[in-house]
Design an enzyme around this catalytic site. Sequence first.
Site, PDB file in Angstrom:
ATOM      1  N   GLU A  57     -70.710 -25.477  40.590  1.00 51.89           N
ATOM      2  CA  GLU A  57     -71.731 -24.955  39.692  1.00 51.89           C
ATOM      3  C   GLU A  57     -71.855 -25.808  38.430  1.00 51.89           C
ATOM      4  OE1 GLU A  57     -69.644 -21.383  41.678  1.00 51.89           O
ATOM      5  OE2 GLU A  57     -69.167 -23.428  41.034  1.00 51.89           O
ATOM      6  N   ALA A 170     -49.116 -37.508  78.595  1.00 55.81           N
ATOM      7  CA  ALA A 170     -48.437 -38.798  78.782  1.00 55.81           C
ATOM      8  C   ALA A 170     -48.087 -38.952  80.253  1.00 55.81           C
ATOM      9  CB  ALA A 170     -47.173 -38.872  77.933  1.00 55.81           C
ATOM     10  N   SER A 176     -48.394 -42.999  76.632  1.00 58.34           N
ATOM     11  CA  SER A 176     -49.536 -42.139  76.296  1.00 58.34           C
ATOM     12  C   SER A 176     -50.657 -42.896  75.597  1.00 58.34           C
ATOM     13  CB  SER A 176     -49.080 -40.989  75.393  1.00 58.34           C
ATOM     14  OG  SER A 176     -48.564 -41.490  74.171  1.00 58.34           O
ATOM     15  N   LEU A 212     -48.811 -41.357  61.317  1.00 62.04           N
ATOM     16  CA  LEU A 212     -49.435 -40.039  61.143  1.00 62.04           C
ATOM     17  C   LEU A 212     -50.167 -39.913  59.802  1.00 62.04           C
ATOM     18  CD1 LEU A 212     -46.836 -37.630  62.793  1.00 62.04           C
ATOM     19  CD2 LEU A 212     -49.144 -38.163  63.589  1.00 62.04           C
ATOM     20  N   ARG A 215     -56.324 -43.310  58.839  1.00 62.30           N
ATOM     21  CA  ARG A 215     -56.706 -44.716  58.757  1.00 62.30           C
ATOM     22  C   ARG A 215     -58.132 -44.967  59.238  1.00 62.30           C
ATOM     23  NH1 ARG A 215     -52.017 -44.244  61.182  1.00 62.30           N
ATOM     24  NH2 ARG A 215     -52.787 -44.860  63.241  1.00 62.30           N
ATOM     25  N   GLY A 301     -45.148 -32.896  69.968  1.00 63.55           N
ATOM     26  CA  GLY A 301     -44.902 -32.922  71.400  1.00 63.55           C
ATOM     27  C   GLY A 301     -44.964 -31.538  72.018  1.00 63.55           C
TER      28      GLY A 301
END
Length: 367
Positions: A57, A170, A176, A212, A215, A301
Site C-alpha cells: 500500500e 533413480a 538419477s 541445494l 541457480r 530421499g
Amino acid sequence: MTFSAHDIPHMTSALALAREALYLTSPNPRVGCVIVGADGAVLGSGHTQRAGEAHAEVMALRDAQAKSKDVKGATAYVTLEPCSHQGRTGPCCDALIHAGLARVAVAKADPNPQVAGQGIARLRNAGVQVDVGLLGDEAHELNIGFFKRMTHDTPWVRMKIAASLDGQTALENGVSQWITSPPARDDGHAWRARACAVLTGIGTVLEDDPLLDVRAVTTPRQPTLVVMDSQLETPINAKLFSSQRPVWIYCAVNHEARRRALEAKGAHVVSLPNASGKVDLKAMLNDLGQKQINEVHVEAGHKLNGSLLREGLVDELLIYLAPKLIGQGTGMTNLGPFKTLDDAKALSFHEVTQIGPDLRILARLSR
C-alpha cells in the site's frame, strides 16, 4: 459482496504485482496494491518489499505521489487486508486513511492474529468503504505458507520429487541424473526460490553432496537449508556450505566436538530427539514455524519422504514425471507395505501442467 466487472481487472493486476514479490518478502506475505481513480485510471501501484521495508500500500501511494497523482476519493485494490499493527513498518490502514481513499477492495482478510480484521475495521471506522473477497482464493494460494503458519504455527510443507513414469527416482545402482528434462529442473529451482527453507536428509547429503541452492532462476535471496541429521554426520567440507545462506542442522545427539565443528562452518545446530533416537519431525516443524518459516520445500530421499508422509506432516506433493520407464529402481517413498487400499495416503490433484516433455503434478494430501 458483489463486485463489478471493473473491479476484477484491477485486482488481477494487484495479484500480478504480488507475484513479482514471490521470492522477496519472506517471512511477510506477498502483497500487491493498485490505486485507481474514479475515472478508472491507475494512479499508483506497488508490491511489498523485503521484510522491514515498505508494504504494497505504501509503495502504491509513493508511486502515485511520484507521478503527482491525487489519490483522494480513489479505490485501492489490495491482495491482503492492510495491516493495523506497528511492526517493522507502520500500519498500512492508517496510510490509506490519511491519503483520503474512499474505498479499499481486499482480496483476503489477514490471518495474522495481530491484524485479523482489525485493519478492515479501522478503515471502516474512518469512513472508508471496504469490500472483501474479490479473487480471495488466488490471494490465498499466493501466500499459502503464510496462512498455514498463522493458523497452525507450522509451515506449509511441499515435497518435490522427480521420477520416471513408473515412479522411480533413480536406477537400481543409484544413478538419477537426469531423469527429468532441463525445463523441469529449472522449474524446480523456481519452486525452491519461493520457499523459505529447503529441507533434505543426511542420506542425500552423504550420497550426492548437493548444493541445494537456487541457480536456475534469479532470486534476491537464497532459502535457508535445513538438514535432518540425527547423528551429526554432515561433513564439514560438504558443498552445502559453499552457498551464502543460513544452514540449520537438526540432530538427535549431543556430540559437542561435531557440533562445534559444524557451527564453525556457520551452521546452526538444534537437538530435537524423539523416543527412537531420531529427529522429532513434528517438533522440527514447530521450531521452523517459530523461526517464521512459511514454506518448506522438501528435496530428500525415499526414507525421509516416507517418514514425513507417515507422520502426516506433508501438505503437498510437487511431482515431475518424465515420459520414461526405467524399471526396477528407487521409489518415491518407503511408505508401506499397506495391507489394504484403505491404508493408502489419499491425494487430490490440484494442478497438472506440462513442463517441457515432463508432467508437473501438484497433489495435496487429503485431511
